[in-house]
Write a protein that holds these residues in place. Sequence first.
Motif, PDB file in Angstrom:
ATOM      1  N   ARG A  98       0.842  -1.195   0.000  1.00  0.00           N
ATOM      2  CA  ARG A  98       0.000   0.000   0.000  1.00  0.00           C
ATOM      3  C   ARG A  98       0.873   1.239   0.000  1.00  0.00           C
ATOM      4  O   ARG A  98       1.833   1.337   0.767  1.00  0.00           O
ATOM      5  N   ASP A  99       0.543   2.185  -0.870  1.00  0.00           N
ATOM      6  CA  ASP A  99       1.243   3.468  -0.937  1.00  0.00           C
ATOM      7  C   ASP A  99       0.181   4.555  -0.936  1.00  0.00           C
ATOM      8  O   ASP A  99      -0.587   4.692  -1.890  1.00  0.00           O
ATOM      9  N   GLY A 100       0.127   5.313   0.132  1.00  0.00           N
ATOM     10  CA  GLY A 100      -0.870   6.363   0.268  1.00  0.00           C
ATOM     11  C   GLY A 100      -0.349   7.744  -0.017  1.00  0.00           C
ATOM     12  O   GLY A 100      -1.007   8.738   0.324  1.00  0.00           O
ATOM     13  N   SER A 101       0.810   7.846  -0.641  1.00  0.00           N
ATOM     14  CA  SER A 101       1.434   9.159  -0.841  1.00  0.00           C
ATOM     15  C   SER A 101       0.834   9.932  -2.014  1.00  0.00           C
ATOM     16  O   SER A 101       0.999  11.143  -2.106  1.00  0.00           O
ATOM     17  N   GLY A 102       0.161   9.242  -2.916  1.00  0.00           N
ATOM     18  CA  GLY A 102      -0.381   9.906  -4.089  1.00  0.00           C
ATOM     19  C   GLY A 102      -1.753  10.486  -3.846  1.00  0.00           C
ATOM     20  O   GLY A 102      -2.294  10.460  -2.725  1.00  0.00           O
ATOM     21  N   ARG A 103      -2.328  11.036  -4.915  1.00  0.00           N
ATOM     22  CA  ARG A 103      -3.668  11.600  -4.819  1.00  0.00           C
ATOM     23  C   ARG A 103      -4.675  10.538  -4.406  1.00  0.00           C
ATOM     24  O   ARG A 103      -5.588  10.788  -3.615  1.00  0.00           O
ATOM     25  N   LEU A 104      -4.509   9.337  -4.937  1.00  0.00           N
ATOM     26  CA  LEU A 104      -5.337   8.199  -4.579  1.00  0.00           C
ATOM     27  C   LEU A 104      -4.419   7.066  -4.117  1.00  0.00           C
ATOM     28  O   LEU A 104      -3.330   6.884  -4.675  1.00  0.00           O
ATOM     29  N   PRO A 105      -4.810   6.294  -3.097  1.00  0.00           N
ATOM     30  CA  PRO A 105      -3.919   5.228  -2.603  1.00  0.00           C
ATOM     31  C   PRO A 105      -3.767   4.104  -3.615  1.00  0.00           C
ATOM     32  O   PRO A 105      -4.715   3.761  -4.336  1.00  0.00           O
ATOM     33  N   TYR A 106      -2.563   3.547  -3.673  1.00  0.00           N
ATOM     34  CA  TYR A 106      -2.283   2.400  -4.525  1.00  0.00           C
ATOM     35  C   TYR A 106      -2.207   1.175  -3.626  1.00  0.00           C
ATOM     36  O   TYR A 106      -1.430   1.137  -2.663  1.00  0.00           O
ATOM     37  N   GLU A 107      -3.014   0.161  -3.938  1.00  0.00           N
ATOM     38  CA  GLU A 107      -3.104  -1.029  -3.099  1.00  0.00           C
ATOM     39  C   GLU A 107      -2.999  -2.284  -3.951  1.00  0.00           C
ATOM     40  O   GLU A 107      -3.527  -2.335  -5.056  1.00  0.00           O
ATOM     41  N   VAL A 108      -2.323  -3.292  -3.386  1.00  0.00           N
ATOM     42  CA  VAL A 108      -2.195  -4.589  -4.042  1.00  0.00           C
ATOM     43  C   VAL A 108      -2.593  -5.671  -3.050  1.00  0.00           C
ATOM     44  O   VAL A 108      -2.082  -5.713  -1.919  1.00  0.00           O
ATOM     45  N   TYR A 109      -3.511  -6.544  -3.480  1.00  0.00           N
ATOM     46  CA  TYR A 109      -3.974  -7.654  -2.654  1.00  0.00           C
ATOM     47  C   TYR A 109      -3.712  -8.969  -3.377  1.00  0.00           C
ATOM     48  O   TYR A 109      -3.789  -9.045  -4.609  1.00  0.00           O
ATOM     49  N   GLY A 110      -3.416 -10.005  -2.589  1.00  0.00           N
ATOM     50  CA  GLY A 110      -3.224 -11.332  -3.147  1.00  0.00           C
ATOM     51  C   GLY A 110      -4.064 -12.340  -2.408  1.00  0.00           C
ATOM     52  O   GLY A 110      -4.210 -12.260  -1.177  1.00  0.00           O
ATOM     53  N   GLY A 111      -4.653 -13.296  -3.145  1.00  0.00           N
ATOM     54  CA  GLY A 111      -5.470 -14.333  -2.535  1.00  0.00           C
ATOM     55  C   GLY A 111      -4.719 -15.638  -2.386  1.00  0.00           C
ATOM     56  O   GLY A 111      -3.652 -15.834  -2.975  1.00  0.00           O
ATOM     57  N   THR A 112      -5.300 -16.544  -1.628  1.00  0.00           N
ATOM     58  CA  THR A 112      -4.637 -17.827  -1.366  1.00  0.00           C
ATOM     59  C   THR A 112      -4.706 -18.769  -2.563  1.00  0.00           C
ATOM     60  O   THR A 112      -4.006 -19.784  -2.582  1.00  0.00           O
ATOM     61  N   ASN A 113      -5.530 -18.462  -3.565  1.00  0.00           N
ATOM     62  CA  ASN A 113      -5.655 -19.316  -4.739  1.00  0.00           C
ATOM     63  C   ASN A 113      -5.251 -18.557  -6.001  1.00  0.00           C
ATOM     64  O   ASN A 113      -5.898 -18.655  -7.036  1.00  0.00           O
ATOM     65  N   TYR A 114      -4.191 -17.778  -5.876  1.00  0.00           N
ATOM     66  CA  TYR A 114      -3.612 -17.030  -6.995  1.00  0.00           C
ATOM     67  C   TYR A 114      -4.517 -15.904  -7.501  1.00  0.00           C
ATOM     68  O   TYR A 114      -4.355 -15.445  -8.630  1.00  0.00           O
ATOM     69  N   GLU A 115      -5.436 -15.428  -6.671  1.00  0.00           N
ATOM     70  CA  GLU A 115      -6.215 -14.258  -7.036  1.00  0.00           C
ATOM     71  C   GLU A 115      -5.352 -13.009  -6.846  1.00  0.00           C
ATOM     72  O   GLU A 115      -4.449 -12.980  -5.993  1.00  0.00           O
ATOM     73  N   MET A 116      -5.636 -11.956  -7.601  1.00  0.00           N
ATOM     74  CA  MET A 116      -4.846 -10.727  -7.507  1.00  0.00           C
ATOM     75  C   MET A 116      -5.727  -9.521  -7.801  1.00  0.00           C
ATOM     76  O   MET A 116      -6.582  -9.558  -8.682  1.00  0.00           O
ATOM     77  N   LEU A 117      -5.492  -8.445  -7.037  1.00  0.00           N
ATOM     78  CA  LEU A 117      -6.181  -7.181  -7.277  1.00  0.00           C
ATOM     79  C   LEU A 117      -5.216  -6.044  -6.977  1.00  0.00           C
ATOM     80  O   LEU A 117      -4.672  -5.953  -5.878  1.00  0.00           O
ATOM     81  N   SER A 118      -4.986  -5.183  -7.970  1.00  0.00           N
ATOM     82  CA  SER A 118      -4.214  -3.960  -7.755  1.00  0.00           C
ATOM     83  C   SER A 118      -5.069  -2.800  -8.237  1.00  0.00           C
ATOM     84  O   SER A 118      -5.757  -2.912  -9.260  1.00  0.00           O
ATOM     85  N   MET A 119      -5.017  -1.693  -7.511  1.00  0.00           N
ATOM     86  CA  MET A 119      -5.904  -0.569  -7.846  1.00  0.00           C
ATOM     87  C   MET A 119      -5.359   0.719  -7.264  1.00  0.00           C
ATOM     88  O   MET A 119      -4.677   0.722  -6.231  1.00  0.00           O
ATOM     89  N   ASP A 120      -5.680   1.819  -7.962  1.00  0.00           N
ATOM     90  CA  ASP A 120      -5.242   3.134  -7.489  1.00  0.00           C
ATOM     91  C   ASP A 120      -6.309   4.210  -7.715  1.00  0.00           C
ATOM     92  O   ASP A 120      -6.014   5.395  -7.663  1.00  0.00           O
ATOM     93  N   GLY A 121      -7.549   3.791  -7.958  1.00  0.00           N
ATOM     94  CA  GLY A 121      -8.621   4.748  -8.189  1.00  0.00           C
ATOM     95  C   GLY A 121      -8.771   5.175  -9.634  1.00  0.00           C
ATOM     96  O   GLY A 121      -9.791   5.772 -10.001  1.00  0.00           O
ATOM     97  N   TRP A 122      -7.767   4.881 -10.468  1.00  0.00           N
ATOM     98  CA  TRP A 122      -7.833   5.135 -11.913  1.00  0.00           C
ATOM     99  C   TRP A 122      -7.669   3.819 -12.678  1.00  0.00           C
ATOM    100  O   TRP A 122      -8.554   3.380 -13.371  1.00  0.00           O
ATOM    101  N   ASN A 123      -6.479   3.223 -12.530  1.00  0.00           N
ATOM    102  CA  ASN A 123      -6.197   1.934 -13.152  1.00  0.00           C
ATOM    103  C   ASN A 123      -6.644   0.809 -12.218  1.00  0.00           C
ATOM    104  O   ASN A 123      -6.730   0.989 -11.007  1.00  0.00           O
ATOM    105  N   LEU A 124      -6.894  -0.348 -12.825  1.00  0.00           N
ATOM    106  CA  LEU A 124      -7.290  -1.507 -12.018  1.00  0.00           C
ATOM    107  C   LEU A 124      -6.871  -2.770 -12.743  1.00  0.00           C
ATOM    108  O   LEU A 124      -6.947  -2.851 -13.976  1.00  0.00           O
TER     109      LEU A 124
END
Length: 367
Positions: A98-124
């Motif tokens: 997680r990086d909250g330094s920008g206008r919108l926070p950038y977050e990356v999550y990982g699941g136990t079965n190879y799921e993935m989610l990255s997001m920053d309020g613009w890109n996803l």
Amino acid sequence: MKKRVFALILSILWGIIGLNGCADKGTADDRGGISESIQFPEYFEKSCDKFHFQADVVIADGVDVSQVGRRRAERACYDNNKAYEQLFGNVEADLKYRDGSGRLPYEVYGGTNYEMLSMDGWNLNFSLRFASDIHRCTHLEKRDPEYNMDRYQQNGELDFMRPSDGEQEIVSILADIGFEGEFDFFTTVYAMNYQTLAQEEHAVGIEGNEDRSRYKEVWTEADNCYYYFMRQKVDGLPVYYLYGDVFKELDVCNSGVNGIYSKDGLQSLVIDKLFVVDTSEAPEAVSFMPLEELAQKITEEYRIPVYGASVEVHRMELYLMAKEGWKAYELFPVWILSMEQIETKNGEEIRTPLQAVIDAETGKIIS
């Protein structure tokens, strides 16, 4: 004296004709747009030095070129919390970064079965494990020697759902995660049947060799899915921009939104950029350069990559390009040229695909 009067009358008549001509060429209408009489042919042919135009001229159905102009746009935003709840609410996941330094926070999550989610309020970027199986079976870029999307049925239909239903589901998800306003898209969809997926699957290891241990154990009808590529349109025209601020080619993978949808629902969703346009403001008028002049200007200014080669232009398609400015993006009309560079080596003709982006008003070569 009579001659002077006759000359004066003739001058006035020519002035009236000139004004009428200008009015036909382009005047503002009640919406602030353009009433320009210029029309483009469906096919354009011209040779200028090393350039040979034998090109289909493509303008999206229903577009009134006289109403195409420049617009201002903003990057569309969504809500990270809503996106997490909608896409990852049922996944056993951990916050990886997680990086909250920008206008919108950038977050990356990982699941136990190879799921993935990255997001920053613009890109996803969201994917479930099944998406990895599909990605091993696809090569999306046409310049890739292993390009294989032509092996799948474009606009085909599978038994579990109509392709239009999946597209509507993706559009609904955009609203559910917090995008405001409505978006229009040109959508390319491929029906991915399991037999072709099994034939096209290919995985490589760290050293670049085939790694069959990563292959899916078995492909069945339950693995049938749709692969959607959705390019935003504004004023009826497709929107073009540098995908990821880097990639300029018109490959389907550079379409702004893409997703994989199976009988079990959404398996992946990638959002690069979407734009919000204030349609209450009329577009700023533009004056399109006639194709004859455009072709001459391109010939004079375009540098062919290989000395002595020639270029054939096969397709000219009208887009709105989104270019980032100081406070917002500017949308303006461009011609995107699909071309081939032709050279001869050792008596053999070699054809290399090229793309050029041309300002439709000024003829300036953008890339």
